[in-house]
Every structure is written in structure tokens, then in C-alpha cells.
Scaffold this motif. Structure first.
Motif, short mmCIF file in Angstrom:
data_model
loop_
_atom_site.label_atom_id
_atom_site.label_comp_id
_atom_site.label_asym_id
_atom_site.label_seq_id
_atom_site.Cartn_x
_atom_site.Cartn_y
_atom_site.Cartn_z
N ALA A 1 0.91 5.02 0.82
CA ALA A 1 0.20 6.07 1.55
C ALA A 1 0.74 7.43 1.10
N GLY A 2 1.27 8.24 2.02
CA GLY A 2 1.72 9.58 1.66
C GLY A 2 3.13 9.59 1.11
N HIS B 1 -5.08 7.27 4.88
CA HIS B 1 -3.83 6.56 5.15
C HIS B 1 -3.91 5.85 6.51
N GLU B 2 -4.43 6.57 7.50
CA GLU B 2 -4.52 6.00 8.85
C GLU B 2 -5.40 4.75 8.85
N ILE C 1 2.04 8.74 6.96
CA ILE C 1 0.60 8.77 7.23
C ILE C 1 0.19 10.24 7.29
N TYR D 1 0.84 -1.20 0.00
CA TYR D 1 0.00 0.00 0.00
C TYR D 1 0.88 1.25 0.00
#
Length: 318
Positions: free
Chosen positions: A11-12, A74-75, A69, A9
Motif C-alpha cells: 500500500a503506502g 489502499h483502504e 493506508i 500487497y
């Protein structure tokens, strides 16, 4: 025998860690053949969040999460990855320590939005609109965007089993890490997957490796000032290189092209706060303490890749 299940995954992050996987070239084909990729979002496999969330907890053998995150989505996905994956790896320096994008914590989200959508000279936004977590189109269609948070490391949200540094991780190190993973030769949980050598230990510019003594740093210079001498230790020459305290899984790649190490590889073993150790290392190398006054923008130098994961991670006031 069934293949180990893999989830990934982003995320940021900027997807640079994804490119490190692509850089594996032929070896990537072997990896893809050896695992069952059940989730790879948003770049590779079209599996919806709801389908991944429906998998039984603990049914995925290994999860790689890259990027910091930075919002509520994202969290949420970090928690889903933790629930589904037996082993969760913070892949790359953003997930591990916050990364260069973690410098957003020097500003409030409102300041960042104002800069991006109103204050830049090229912005055409006469009504001054800013992104909002909720918006209703034509009075009836409600749209939602993930709400921004401060930048956080993965282990500030869920428990992490292993860390891999780099911005992005060097493909040769990624290859070594994947082999260790597939062969079950991982270090104790909570460890960084690393060769265990500092950048200086693998840098051809290091005078110690030539049997010479290191010299104190007699001046502080910036790369834009020029004067770089091939094969000379950049730190001795006054360019503040963080190689002494950074993991050298990159093979000192930046040093090979006259760029001082900026610490994306993460801390050498035993270091709790990368920025503090970097300050200590540079301060002890300076010949004269008055040289400290010549260090430009010390926060962005020493905490460039690690601010969210540091002990001063809260927003710094102006």
C-alpha cells in the motif's frame, strides 16, 4: 498436501519491505517453493485486482500487507485482503504504526500538494496544476486517481492478526518470522512477531552488558555535531537514542554504524503508545530537566515512525 496460499500487497510504502524479502537470498527460494503465491501486487505477480477479489473469502491462508493506508485504493485493498486471508499480518512499521511517511499527518493534503507541485524551486508548472481525483481528457476520456486520505495504520481500517516492525524489517527477523509462520509457531493473535528484546539488550554499546552502571545523560547532542566514540553508549554520550523502548529484532544494526536508534522496530511489549513511552524514557535519563529545551523537533524525534498509530494521531496545528 496442498501448499499454504500467500497474498502480499504493497500500500503506502516505499517497497523497502519487499527488498527485505529479496535479502533472504537462498532462503527466499525455499519459501517460494513452500507456498502458493496467489497475489503479490504491484511488484511480483501479474494478478489483477478483479481476479483476487473473485477468490472466495477466507481462501488465502496468510496475507502480508506493507505500507500505510494513504488513499481510497489502499483502504479498499486492505478490506479485500482482510476478507480473503485467514491470517493478516501488518508487515513493517508503516502498516503497523504508520511509519515515517505517516508524518504527512502534520500537514493537510492541500499543503503537501502545493509544496510538491507548485512551491519547490525545481518545479516547472506555470499553470499551477494540481493532481485531481478525476480528469477528463479531450472532453471524453474520464481518468480517476485514488483520493488521498490521512495516513492510517492497517488496524485503523481492518482487524490485524499480527505485527512485524522495522523500516524495513531486518532480513534475519523476516526469516525467523516466516519460519514461525510455516511451522505454525505464532504467538497469540494481536501480538507483534518479535524476539522480545529491546535494542539496548542486543546492543554491544550497552554498558550494562559489560557489567557497568548506566550514567545519566548530561548533555543533548546531534549526530551532525560529531564526536561519536566507538563502543560508547550513544545515549550516555548525549545522542538521543530510543533503543531502551524499541524492539531489537534488527540486532541494533544502526548502532553498529554510529546511528542512534530512531524507533522503527516498534514498541517493546506492553507499550500502548510508542511516542509517549519514548518521551518518558528519555526524560527519565536526563541529568538536568533544562536539557529538554535542547531537544530539536521532538515530534519528529519521538513520533518519527508512529504518529498515525499514536494517541495524538490527528493533525497537529501549526
Amino acid at each position: 498436501m496442498s501448499k499454504p496460499k500467500l497474498a502480499y500487497y504493497l500500500a503506502g510504502g516505499c517497497a523497502g519491505c519487499d527488498i527485505s524479502l529479496v535479502d533472504l537470498a537462498d532462503f527466499l527460494v525455499d519459501v517460494v517453493s513452500a507456498v502458493d503465491i496467489v497475489f503479490f501486487a504491484p511488484t511480483l505477480v501479474d494478478v489483477k485486482y478483479k481476479d483476487f477479489e473473485a477468490l472466495p473469502d477466507g481462501s488465502v491462508d496468510v496475507g502480508l500487507l506493507t505500507g500505510n493506508i494513504r488513499n481510497k485504493e489502499h483502504e479498499h485493498m486492505a478490506k479485500v485482503m482482510r476478507a480473503k486471508c485467514k491470517v493478516l499480518i501488518a508487515y513493517g512499521i508503516c502498516a503497523s504504526l504508520g511509519g515515517i511517511k505517516g508524518l504527512v499527518n502534520l500537514h493537510s493534503n492541500q499543503e503537501l500538494l502545493e509544496k510538491a507541485y507548485r512551491d519547490t524551486f525545481s518545479t516547472d508548472n506555470p499553470s499551477g496544476e494540481l493532481p485531481s481525483p478525476r480528469y477528463v481528457v479531450d472532453g471524453k476520456y474520464e481518468l480517476e486517481l485514488p483520493e488521498l486520505t490521512e495516513a492510517r495504520t492497517l488496524d485503523q481500517v481492518v482487524e490485524v492478526d499480527y505485527y512485524i516492525g522495522g523500516c524495513p524489517p531486518h532480513y534475519e527477523h523476516v526469516k525467523a518470522a516466516l519460519l514461525a509462520l510455516l511451522e505454525g509457531k505464532l504467538p497469540p493473535k494481536g501480538s507483534w512477531i518479535t524476539m522480545g528484546h529491546a535494542v539496548c539488550e542486543v546492543c554491544a554499546r550497552n554498558p550494562v552488558l559489560r557489567g557497568e552502571k548506566k550514567k545519566p545523560v548530561g548533555e543533548v547532542r546531534r549526530v551532525i555535531e560529531g564526536g561519536l566514540v566507538e563502543e560508547e553508549c550513544l545515549l550516555e554520550a548525549g545522542y538521543l537514542c530510543l533503543g531502551p523502548v524499541t524492539q531489537g529484532d534488527c540486532g541494533a544494526s544502526c548502532l553498529k554504524v554510529n546511528i542512534p536508534c530512531r524507533g522503527c522496530g516498534g514498541p517493546i511489549p506492553g507499550v500502548r503508545d510508542y511516542g509517549l513511552r519514548a518521551i518518558s524514557a528519555i526524560a527519565s535519563a536526563l541529568e538536568d530537566e533544562t536539557l529538554v529545551d535542547r531537544i530539536e523537533d521532538p515530534v519528529r524525534l519521538f513520533y518519527r515512525y508512529s504518529l498515525p498509530g499514536s494517541m495524538i494521531r490527528k493533525r497537529l496545528g501549526k
